[in-house]
Motif scaffolding. Structure first.
Motif, PDB file in Angstrom:
ATOM      1  N   GLY A 151      -1.146  -1.086  31.710  1.00 56.71           N
ATOM      2  CA  GLY A 151      -1.020  -0.257  30.488  1.00 56.71           C
ATOM      3  C   GLY A 151      -1.421   1.247  30.800  1.00 56.71           C
ATOM      4  O   GLY A 151      -2.306   1.301  31.575  1.00 56.71           O
ATOM      5  N   THR A 152      -0.975   1.789  30.518  1.00 55.60           N
ATOM      6  CA  THR A 152      -1.673   3.188  30.409  1.00 55.60           C
ATOM      7  C   THR A 152      -1.520   4.228  29.627  1.00 55.60           C
ATOM      8  O   THR A 152      -0.208   4.002  28.638  1.00 55.60           O
ATOM      9  CB  THR A 152      -0.323   3.841  31.751  1.00 55.60           C
ATOM     10  OG1 THR A 152      -0.991   5.173  31.756  1.00 55.60           O
ATOM     11  CG2 THR A 152       0.476   4.417  30.903  1.00 55.60           C
ATOM     12  N   PHE A 153      -2.271   5.947  29.943  1.00 50.61           N
ATOM     13  CA  PHE A 153      -2.718   6.391  28.612  1.00 50.61           C
ATOM     14  C   PHE A 153      -1.517   7.595  28.888  1.00 50.61           C
ATOM     15  O   PHE A 153      -1.420   7.858  29.872  1.00 50.61           O
ATOM     16  CB  PHE A 153      -3.412   7.332  28.426  1.00 50.61           C
ATOM     17  CG  PHE A 153      -4.503   6.150  27.158  1.00 50.61           C
ATOM     18  CD1 PHE A 153      -4.249   6.081  26.176  1.00 50.61           C
ATOM     19  CD2 PHE A 153      -5.309   5.113  28.137  1.00 50.61           C
ATOM     20  CE1 PHE A 153      -5.355   5.336  25.235  1.00 50.61           C
ATOM     21  CE2 PHE A 153      -6.236   4.234  26.983  1.00 50.61           C
ATOM     22  CZ  PHE A 153      -6.033   4.351  25.673  1.00 50.61           C
ATOM     23  N   ILE A 154      -0.767   8.174  28.214  1.00 48.26           N
ATOM     24  CA  ILE A 154       0.823   9.440  28.983  1.00 48.26           C
ATOM     25  C   ILE A 154       0.225  10.613  27.978  1.00 48.26           C
ATOM     26  O   ILE A 154       0.215  10.231  26.548  1.00 48.26           O
ATOM     27  CB  ILE A 154       1.788   8.460  28.499  1.00 48.26           C
ATOM     28  CG1 ILE A 154       2.005   7.359  29.774  1.00 48.26           C
ATOM     29  CG2 ILE A 154       2.435   9.799  29.239  1.00 48.26           C
ATOM     30  CD1 ILE A 154       4.132   7.080  29.836  1.00 48.26           C
ATOM     31  N   ALA A 155      -0.047  12.082  28.988  1.00 50.26           N
ATOM     32  CA  ALA A 155      -0.753  12.934  28.048  1.00 50.26           C
ATOM     33  C   ALA A 155       0.299  13.997  28.408  1.00 50.26           C
ATOM     34  O   ALA A 155      -0.376  14.401  29.807  1.00 50.26           O
ATOM     35  CB  ALA A 155      -1.997  12.925  28.078  1.00 50.26           C
ATOM     36  N   GLY A 156       0.901  14.281  27.722  1.00 53.37           N
ATOM     37  CA  GLY A 156       1.724  15.417  28.318  1.00 53.37           C
ATOM     38  C   GLY A 156       3.129  15.423  29.954  1.00 53.37           C
ATOM     39  O   GLY A 156       2.937  13.896  29.973  1.00 53.37           O
ATOM     40  N   PRO A 157       3.832  16.079  29.550  1.00 56.15           N
ATOM     41  CA  PRO A 157       4.548  15.811  31.274  1.00 56.15           C
ATOM     42  C   PRO A 157       3.633  15.692  32.991  1.00 56.15           C
ATOM     43  O   PRO A 157       2.711  16.134  32.762  1.00 56.15           O
ATOM     44  CB  PRO A 157       5.465  16.712  31.127  1.00 56.15           C
ATOM     45  CG  PRO A 157       4.877  18.288  30.591  1.00 56.15           C
ATOM     46  CD  PRO A 157       3.330  17.575  29.018  1.00 56.15           C
ATOM     47  N   SER A 158       4.189  15.902  33.888  1.00 53.27           N
ATOM     48  CA  SER A 158       3.726  15.237  34.997  1.00 53.27           C
ATOM     49  C   SER A 158       3.388  17.038  35.228  1.00 53.27           C
ATOM     50  O   SER A 158       3.854  18.231  35.045  1.00 53.27           O
ATOM     51  CB  SER A 158       4.212  15.287  35.796  1.00 53.27           C
ATOM     52  OG  SER A 158       4.008  14.911  37.007  1.00 53.27           O
ATOM     53  N   LYS A 159       1.722  16.537  35.711  1.00 49.53           N
ATOM     54  CA  LYS A 159       2.031  17.691  36.500  1.00 49.53           C
ATOM     55  C   LYS A 159       0.551  18.068  36.904  1.00 49.53           C
ATOM     56  O   LYS A 159      -0.457  16.768  37.157  1.00 49.53           O
ATOM     57  CB  LYS A 159       1.128  19.190  34.909  1.00 49.53           C
ATOM     58  CG  LYS A 159      -0.085  18.460  34.334  1.00 49.53           C
ATOM     59  CD  LYS A 159      -0.572  18.999  32.829  1.00 49.53           C
ATOM     60  CE  LYS A 159      -0.819  18.520  31.674  1.00 49.53           C
ATOM     61  NZ  LYS A 159      -0.059  16.803  31.372  1.00 49.53           N
TER      62      LYS A 159
END
Length: 195
Positions: free
Chosen positions: A163-171
């Motif tokens: 499981g993971t939290f994804i926030a926004g595009p890669s940066k």
């Protein structure tokens, strides 16, 4: 008794007594703000985009208008099978290197940092959200909560392999504070906020 056991025994004997009362965290997240507005504001601030939609047909229309549907699009969402392949989940992950757009659902979102919680149960393959040029995630508006504290309460007793939290595009940003989007993952993130 060997030296390791002797050291551990001494440590046990010299433990300080715990007399400090832990803080009450129940007040966290009790701030009064519009959760959906906060989510959208934070998402825009970190380089993501959102589109409010009523149903999956509006998502299909948006994808057709804003992405090259002749390129490789993949999804785990049956309602989007018209525009994206669903028969990739058992493929060798290396064959996903040419994916233009991955479309998945999130279990829920978090307003304070615009993170979306996804697990292997809905990803198809773990790499799918990280290898594509662009990422689109569908989340129901009612499934956006205020804080990460509430998020961890929600996932604390769940069973999942990944499981993971994804926030926004890669940066990433260098020491001169030059921000680069899409440096080591998706170049763009679109969140479909569905009614």
């Amino acid at each position: 008794m060997n030296s390791k056991d002797a050291i551990l025994q001494k440590i046990k004997q010299n433990q300080p007594s715990i007399s400090t009362v832990l803080p009450d965290l129940s007040r966290l997240g009790s701030e009064n703000f519009d959760i959906l507005d906060k989510y959208k504001t934070v998402l825009n601030g970190i380089g993501g985009d959102f589109v409010e939609v009523k149903d999956y047909s509006e998502i299909i229309t948006f994808i057709k208008s804003n992405f090259d549907v002749d390129k490789r699009l993949i999804t785990t969402i049956p309602e989007l099978a018209e525009i994206a392949a669903m028969d990739w989940t058992n493929d060798d992950p290396h064959t996903l290197e040419n994916v233009e757009l991955t479309l998945v659902k999130a279990h829920f979102g978090v307003a304070e940092n615009s993170a979306l919680w996804v697990t292997d149960a809905i990803l198809g393959q773990r790499v799918s959200t990280f290898i594509a040029q662009y990422l689109a995630i569908v989340v129901h508006k009612k499934d956006i909560i205020a804080t990460m504290h509430q998020a961890y309460e929600r996932i604390g007793n769940q069973e999942y392999g990944f499981g993971t939290f994804i926030a926004g595009p890669s940066k990433t940003a260098d020491i001169e504070q030059s921000l680069v989007l899409g440096a080591h993952g998706a170049r763009g993130l679109t969140v479909f906020l569905i009614d």
